[in-house]
Design an enzyme around this catalytic site. Structure first.
Site, PDB file in Angstrom:
ATOM      1  N   ASP A  49      16.187  13.121  28.364  1.00 10.36           N
ATOM      2  CA  ASP A  49      15.643  14.264  28.041  1.00 10.36           C
ATOM      3  C   ASP A  49      16.650  15.242  27.711  1.00 10.36           C
ATOM      4  O   ASP A  49      16.444  16.119  26.673  1.00 10.36           O
ATOM      5  CB  ASP A  49      14.996  15.004  29.328  1.00 10.36           C
ATOM      6  CG  ASP A  49      14.240  16.423  29.115  1.00 10.36           C
ATOM      7  OD1 ASP A  49      13.343  16.574  28.457  1.00 10.36           O
ATOM      8  OD2 ASP A  49      14.755  17.312  29.552  1.00 10.36           O
ATOM      9  N   GLU A 121      12.321   8.853  26.214  1.00 12.21           N
ATOM     10  CA  GLU A 121      13.384   9.571  26.647  1.00 12.21           C
ATOM     11  C   GLU A 121      14.679   8.617  27.305  1.00 12.21           C
ATOM     12  O   GLU A 121      15.657   8.701  27.271  1.00 12.21           O
ATOM     13  CB  GLU A 121      12.820  10.711  27.873  1.00 12.21           C
ATOM     14  CG  GLU A 121      12.186  11.923  27.087  1.00 12.21           C
ATOM     15  CD  GLU A 121      11.717  12.761  27.899  1.00 12.21           C
ATOM     16  OE1 GLU A 121      11.675  14.069  27.598  1.00 12.21           O
ATOM     17  OE2 GLU A 121      11.608  12.307  29.043  1.00 12.21           O
TER      18      GLU A 121
END
Length: 230
Positions: A49, A121
């Site tokens: 992320d 991610e």
């Protein structure tokens, strides 16, 4: 050829055989049902992320020198939004390669935006740990570049409520809620005051001669307070 083998062909050659890729594909539901699986992808997701946000922000900074901070933030939020990352995941056939528990798999988990986003991610983190940031950028930037053109064209004159919702959800918060604060005046000249809340916290208020107008003004005021609009 298995789904995982097919998926790995989309990856940079330097990381295709890395065991970290398998970890990035492992959902927690699979870990719960398979004792031989050592770790799910949640820690990788956490790292990925941050890497995604950095790569996207840096790319936008260099490629849109004329845009102000608010506009750049808006575009970045759209590019790292759950729905958008899920689209990236589908483009590289990531879904069929994810290791899911039986129940999650039968429930269609391999095509759920949230699961695809998390796995994507995690994949970015796996590529980074198995190689370097240069390899991550070589993999990610072509996707960003293509999609950014669409994002910019679609969001030029966007409704402030849509803009606010996109930004808020990109921060991992709940969808903005609009509540009527007051209603006054005669029928032919009503005045409505509406407030917008996120996670039960008031962000701003707006007023207008219809609820819709008041909601838009509340969203616009929230965008101004967030520094996304002048």
């Amino acid at each position: 050829m298995t789904a995982e083998e097919k998926f790995r062909k989309y990856l940079p050659e330097a990381v295709r055989t890395s065991p970290l890729i398998r970890r990035a594909l492992t959902h927690r539901s699979y870990l719960n049902e398979n004792r031989n699986a050592l770790e799910d992808n949640e820690r990788l997701e956490f790292l990925g992320d941050s890497i995604l946000s950095l790569v996207v922000a840096e790319w936008l900074y260099h490629h849109f020198p004329e845009k102000k901070e608010g506009s750049l933030t808006k575009i970045r939020s759209a590019l790292v939004h759950t729905h958008q990352l899920a689209k990236f995941a589908r483009a590289i056939e990531l879904g069929p390669a994810i290791y899911l528990g039986k129940g999650e798999g039968l429930a269609g988990g391999r095509d759920r935006d949230a699961i695809l986003c998390d796995a994507f991610e995690a994949l970015i983190a796996a590529i980074y740990l198995a190689s370097d940031m240069k390899t991550v950028k070589e993999f990610l930037v072509p996707m960003i570049q293509e999609q950014s053109e669409i994002v910019v064209s679609e969001h030029t004159e966007e409704d402030p409520k849509s803009w606010l919702q996109e930004f808020i959800q990109g921060q991992g918060l709940s969808t903005p809620v609009y509540q009527l604060v007051s209603e006054s005046g005669p029928d032919h000249e009503k005045k409505f005051v509406v407030r917008v809340l996120v996670n039960e916290v008031e962000f701003a208020q707006g007023e207008g001669h219809s609820k819709q107008t008041a909601e838009k003004k509340a969203a616009l005021e929230a965008l101004v307070k967030l520094g996304l609009k002048d």
